[in-house]
Design a protein around this motif. Sequence first.
Motif, PDB file in Angstrom:
ATOM      1  N   ASP A  10       0.776  -1.097   0.024  1.00 43.29           N
ATOM      2  CA  ASP A  10      -0.028   0.010  -0.026  1.00 43.29           C
ATOM      3  C   ASP A  10       0.920   1.245   0.016  1.00 43.29           C
ATOM      4  OD1 ASP A  10      -2.540  -0.447  -0.376  1.00 43.29           O
ATOM      5  OD2 ASP A  10      -2.814  -1.194   1.782  1.00 43.29           O
ATOM      6  N   VAL A  11       0.604   2.091  -0.981  1.00 41.00           N
ATOM      7  CA  VAL A  11       1.585   3.233  -0.955  1.00 41.00           C
ATOM      8  C   VAL A  11       0.841   4.530  -0.319  1.00 41.00           C
ATOM      9  CG1 VAL A  11       2.932   4.895  -2.556  1.00 41.00           C
ATOM     10  CG2 VAL A  11       2.773   2.350  -3.030  1.00 41.00           C
ATOM     11  N   PHE A  12       1.311   5.163   0.378  1.00 41.73           N
ATOM     12  CA  PHE A  12       0.546   6.223   0.947  1.00 41.73           C
ATOM     13  C   PHE A  12       1.264   7.475   0.166  1.00 41.73           C
ATOM     14  CE2 PHE A  12      -1.965   4.708   4.800  1.00 41.73           C
ATOM     15  CZ  PHE A  12      -1.643   3.416   4.603  1.00 41.73           C
ATOM     16  N   GLU A  13       0.216   8.468  -0.107  1.00 43.73           N
ATOM     17  CA  GLU A  13       0.824   9.699  -0.739  1.00 43.73           C
ATOM     18  C   GLU A  13       1.345  10.685   0.380  1.00 43.73           C
ATOM     19  OE1 GLU A  13      -2.078   9.271  -4.463  1.00 43.73           O
ATOM     20  OE2 GLU A  13      -0.663  11.255  -4.306  1.00 43.73           O
ATOM     21  N   GLU A  14       2.514  11.306   0.224  1.00 41.96           N
ATOM     22  CA  GLU A  14       2.850  12.138   1.370  1.00 41.96           C
ATOM     23  C   GLU A  14       2.063  13.257   1.471  1.00 41.96           C
ATOM     24  OE1 GLU A  14       6.811  13.866   0.864  1.00 41.96           O
ATOM     25  OE2 GLU A  14       7.257  13.479   2.929  1.00 41.96           O
ATOM     26  N   ARG A  15       1.537  13.892   0.459  1.00 43.49           N
ATOM     27  CA  ARG A  15       0.663  14.939   0.621  1.00 43.49           C
ATOM     28  C   ARG A  15      -0.759  14.722   1.380  1.00 43.49           C
ATOM     29  NH1 ARG A  15      -2.532  15.401  -5.187  1.00 43.49           N
ATOM     30  NH2 ARG A  15      -2.338  13.065  -5.727  1.00 43.49           N
ATOM     31  N   TYR A  16      -0.872  13.615   1.515  1.00 36.76           N
ATOM     32  CA  TYR A  16      -2.386  13.397   2.464  1.00 36.76           C
ATOM     33  C   TYR A  16      -1.960  13.045   3.676  1.00 36.76           C
ATOM     34  CZ  TYR A  16      -4.399  13.210  -2.282  1.00 36.76           C
ATOM     35  OH  TYR A  16      -4.762  13.306  -3.385  1.00 36.76           O
ATOM     36  N   LEU A  17      -0.611  12.857   4.049  1.00 38.35           N
ATOM     37  CA  LEU A  17      -0.153  12.422   5.386  1.00 38.35           C
ATOM     38  C   LEU A  17       0.221  13.707   6.336  1.00 38.35           C
ATOM     39  CD1 LEU A  17       0.255   9.415   6.265  1.00 38.35           C
ATOM     40  CD2 LEU A  17       2.359   9.521   5.631  1.00 38.35           C
ATOM     41  N   GLY A  26      14.025   7.406  18.421  1.00 33.86           N
ATOM     42  CA  GLY A  26      15.010   6.463  18.723  1.00 33.86           C
ATOM     43  C   GLY A  26      16.188   6.659  18.068  1.00 33.86           C
ATOM     44  N   ASN A  27      17.459   5.911  18.205  1.00 38.21           N
ATOM     45  CA  ASN A  27      18.582   6.494  17.724  1.00 38.21           C
ATOM     46  C   ASN A  27      18.434   6.189  16.199  1.00 38.21           C
ATOM     47  OD1 ASN A  27      18.361   3.487  17.722  1.00 38.21           O
ATOM     48  ND2 ASN A  27      20.150   3.340  18.878  1.00 38.21           N
ATOM     49  N   PHE A  28      17.400   5.651  15.851  1.00 39.18           N
ATOM     50  CA  PHE A  28      17.160   5.177  14.326  1.00 39.18           C
ATOM     51  C   PHE A  28      16.631   6.541  13.710  1.00 39.18           C
ATOM     52  CE2 PHE A  28      13.412   4.184  16.966  1.00 39.18           C
ATOM     53  CZ  PHE A  28      12.401   5.192  16.285  1.00 39.18           C
ATOM     54  N   GLY A  29      15.694   7.057  14.385  1.00 36.05           N
ATOM     55  CA  GLY A  29      14.957   8.337  13.594  1.00 36.05           C
ATOM     56  C   GLY A  29      13.527   8.354  14.767  1.00 36.05           C
ATOM     57  N   SER A  30      12.618   8.644  14.180  1.00 40.43           N
ATOM     58  CA  SER A  30      11.320   9.045  14.673  1.00 40.43           C
ATOM     59  C   SER A  30      10.002   8.179  14.279  1.00 40.43           C
ATOM     60  CB  SER A  30      10.981  10.697  14.827  1.00 40.43           C
ATOM     61  OG  SER A  30      10.781  10.952  13.487  1.00 40.43           O
ATOM     62  N   VAL A  31       8.971   8.318  15.510  1.00 36.81           N
ATOM     63  CA  VAL A  31       7.571   7.691  14.825  1.00 36.81           C
ATOM     64  C   VAL A  31       6.741   8.809  15.140  1.00 36.81           C
ATOM     65  CG1 VAL A  31       5.973   5.939  15.298  1.00 36.81           C
ATOM     66  CG2 VAL A  31       8.389   5.373  15.437  1.00 36.81           C
ATOM     67  N   GLU A  32       5.961   9.268  14.113  1.00 36.33           N
ATOM     68  CA  GLU A  32       5.069  10.384  14.429  1.00 36.33           C
ATOM     69  C   GLU A  32       3.346   9.588  14.176  1.00 36.33           C
ATOM     70  OE1 GLU A  32       7.832  13.481  11.840  1.00 36.33           O
ATOM     71  OE2 GLU A  32       6.254  12.627  10.919  1.00 36.33           O
ATOM     72  N   LEU A  33       2.879  10.455  14.892  1.00 34.54           N
ATOM     73  CA  LEU A  33       1.315  10.493  14.843  1.00 34.54           C
ATOM     74  C   LEU A  33       0.775  11.362  13.364  1.00 34.54           C
ATOM     75  CD1 LEU A  33      -1.528   9.357  15.383  1.00 34.54           C
ATOM     76  CD2 LEU A  33      -1.811  11.203  17.118  1.00 34.54           C
ATOM     77  N   CYS A  34       0.333  10.601  12.386  1.00 36.61           N
ATOM     78  CA  CYS A  34      -0.312  11.389  11.421  1.00 36.61           C
ATOM     79  C   CYS A  34      -1.854  10.903  11.272  1.00 36.61           C
ATOM     80  CB  CYS A  34       0.588  11.015  10.113  1.00 36.61           C
ATOM     81  SG  CYS A  34       2.193  11.487  10.238  1.00 36.61           S
ATOM     82  N   ARG A  35      -2.341  11.741  10.314  1.00 36.07           N
ATOM     83  CA  ARG A  35      -3.795  11.300   9.930  1.00 36.07           C
ATOM     84  C   ARG A  35      -3.575  11.363   8.440  1.00 36.07           C
ATOM     85  NH1 ARG A  35      -8.874  11.355  11.755  1.00 36.07           N
ATOM     86  NH2 ARG A  35      -8.323  12.569  13.610  1.00 36.07           N
ATOM     87  N   TYR A  36      -3.929  10.188   7.570  1.00 33.52           N
ATOM     88  CA  TYR A  36      -3.836  10.007   6.471  1.00 33.52           C
ATOM     89  C   TYR A  36      -5.392  10.262   5.952  1.00 33.52           C
ATOM     90  CZ  TYR A  36      -2.731   8.271   1.686  1.00 33.52           C
ATOM     91  OH  TYR A  36      -2.506   8.149   0.439  1.00 33.52           O
ATOM     92  N   ASP A  37      -5.288  11.608   5.237  1.00 34.77           N
ATOM     93  CA  ASP A  37      -6.616  12.234   4.990  1.00 34.77           C
ATOM     94  C   ASP A  37      -6.875  12.540   3.606  1.00 34.77           C
ATOM     95  OD1 ASP A  37      -8.354  15.032   6.389  1.00 34.77           O
ATOM     96  OD2 ASP A  37      -8.988  12.925   6.147  1.00 34.77           O
ATOM     97  N   PRO A  38      -6.867  11.711   2.548  1.00 31.11           N
ATOM     98  CA  PRO A  38      -6.971  11.825   1.093  1.00 31.11           C
ATOM     99  C   PRO A  38      -8.056  12.998   0.977  1.00 31.11           C
ATOM    100  CG  PRO A  38      -7.189   9.481   1.404  1.00 31.11           C
ATOM    101  CD  PRO A  38      -7.118  10.411   2.797  1.00 31.11           C
ATOM    102  N   ASP A  45      -7.762   7.885   8.444  1.00 28.51           N
ATOM    103  CA  ASP A  45      -7.325   7.190   9.686  1.00 28.51           C
ATOM    104  C   ASP A  45      -6.246   7.876  10.484  1.00 28.51           C
ATOM    105  OD1 ASP A  45      -9.131   5.371   9.032  1.00 28.51           O
ATOM    106  OD2 ASP A  45      -8.017   4.152   8.021  1.00 28.51           O
ATOM    107  N   LEU A  46      -6.078   7.486  11.719  1.00 26.44           N
ATOM    108  CA  LEU A  46      -4.788   8.000  12.557  1.00 26.44           C
ATOM    109  C   LEU A  46      -3.708   6.859  12.074  1.00 26.44           C
ATOM    110  CD1 LEU A  46      -5.997   9.098  15.641  1.00 26.44           C
ATOM    111  CD2 LEU A  46      -5.251  10.519  14.040  1.00 26.44           C
ATOM    112  N   VAL A  47      -2.363   7.114  11.795  1.00 23.68           N
ATOM    113  CA  VAL A  47      -1.384   6.033  11.507  1.00 23.68           C
ATOM    114  C   VAL A  47      -0.298   6.605  12.088  1.00 23.68           C
ATOM    115  CG1 VAL A  47      -2.341   5.407   9.124  1.00 23.68           C
ATOM    116  CG2 VAL A  47      -0.893   7.215   9.349  1.00 23.68           C
ATOM    117  N   ALA A  48       0.742   5.355  12.541  1.00 26.25           N
ATOM    118  CA  ALA A  48       1.927   5.726  13.159  1.00 26.25           C
ATOM    119  C   ALA A  48       2.897   5.635  12.104  1.00 26.25           C
ATOM    120  CB  ALA A  48       2.196   4.409  14.210  1.00 26.25           C
ATOM    121  N   VAL A  49       3.857   6.711  11.862  1.00 24.11           N
ATOM    122  CA  VAL A  49       4.410   6.811  10.636  1.00 24.11           C
ATOM    123  C   VAL A  49       5.997   6.687  11.422  1.00 24.11           C
ATOM    124  CG1 VAL A  49       5.600   7.880   8.465  1.00 24.11           C
ATOM    125  CG2 VAL A  49       2.927   7.892   9.425  1.00 24.11           C
ATOM    126  N   LYS A  50       6.953   5.623  10.995  1.00 26.73           N
ATOM    127  CA  LYS A  50       8.245   5.779  10.968  1.00 26.73           C
ATOM    128  C   LYS A  50       9.082   6.203  10.268  1.00 26.73           C
ATOM    129  CE  LYS A  50      11.449   2.343  13.481  1.00 26.73           C
ATOM    130  NZ  LYS A  50      11.700   1.109  14.223  1.00 26.73           N
TER     131      LYS A  50
END
Length: 290
Positions: A10-17, A26-38, A45-50
């Motif tokens: 499933d490809v999520f388009e950045e412009r709707y995130l 974390g030392n890797f990067g971050s996890v954000e709460l986003c809404r995928y709202d085309p 939906d609310l999603v967790a984006v790493k």
Amino acid sequence: PNMFKKQQQDVFEERYLRFISILGKGNFGSVELCRYDPWGDNTGDLVAVKELQSNKQATVTDFQREIQTISSLHCDYIVKYKGICYSTGRLSTKLVMEYLPYGSLIGYMEKHRQNVCTRRLLLFASQICKGMEYLQSMRYVHRDLAARNILVASDTLVKIADFGLTKIIPVDKEYYRVTQPGESPVFWYAPESISELKFSHKSDIWSFGIVLHELFSYCDISRNPKRVIVYPEDRKLCPESDNWRLPAPSQCPPKVHSIMMQCWEFNSEDRPSFSSLQDLIENSLVTLNR
Ligand SMILES: COc1ccc(-c2cccc3nc(Nc4ccc(N5CCN(C)CC5)cc4)nn23)cc1
């Protein structure tokens, strides 16, 4: 035939995130709460984006393996993969997962410890055990099973998250040997993982025993003196030499502490399997009610 078709990612388009908040770093990067709202009307939906912060090739490869791993797992007790987002700006890939509203098990325990009874702790333990049983059936070794990597979906459901260190056991072997010591605190590591950098289903069992101890200590890690097990050169602190093990947390049923002790057998062969752990946990649940 479609069995060779690459699994439709499933490809999520950045412009709707739509960014909402940072869930963790974390030392890797971050996890954000986003809404995928085309539709742009907040019904998405609310999603967790790493996403990766550093673009060191090693971490990019590790991240791609993590995406490969989590997208191949389908289990009620493992955080769900939703898809990926190709971030054009930063030429990086983002991993999109289901959002678990109650957050990390550690945060949940701090907040709700007063009304989490032994039964519920054993319910959480059995769910983690089922998730690990599934992981083992897929020949995966988690290598970083700890309360910090358990998320809470609801008051009665927890899930295993963070497959950053997960490795596949080669078909002809029983364990995975890493090339250099990891960064994770050795507190969760089995002796053979510390001394020989060997990771197996049986070392995951050792870590499960630690998670059980964390659960019955309500993840109040400050209250339990964390015995820092240093690397093997300082052998006197390794568990097997003086056979020291964590004592039972207060109010922990003796049966549950004995399950932990079985997970902490020095010889990995003497440790239970996740399926027999399941029975031991069910059994303590039953005897609880009597
Ligand atoms: C290392 O940090 C993280 C953060 C989030 C995740 C992750 C992955 C995949 C799914 C997922 N769902 C949630 N939910 C969540 C909810 C609340 C909070 N907190 C709310 C309260 N805040 C003070 C702390 C964060 C954190 C995570 N987090 N999460 C993994 C590692």
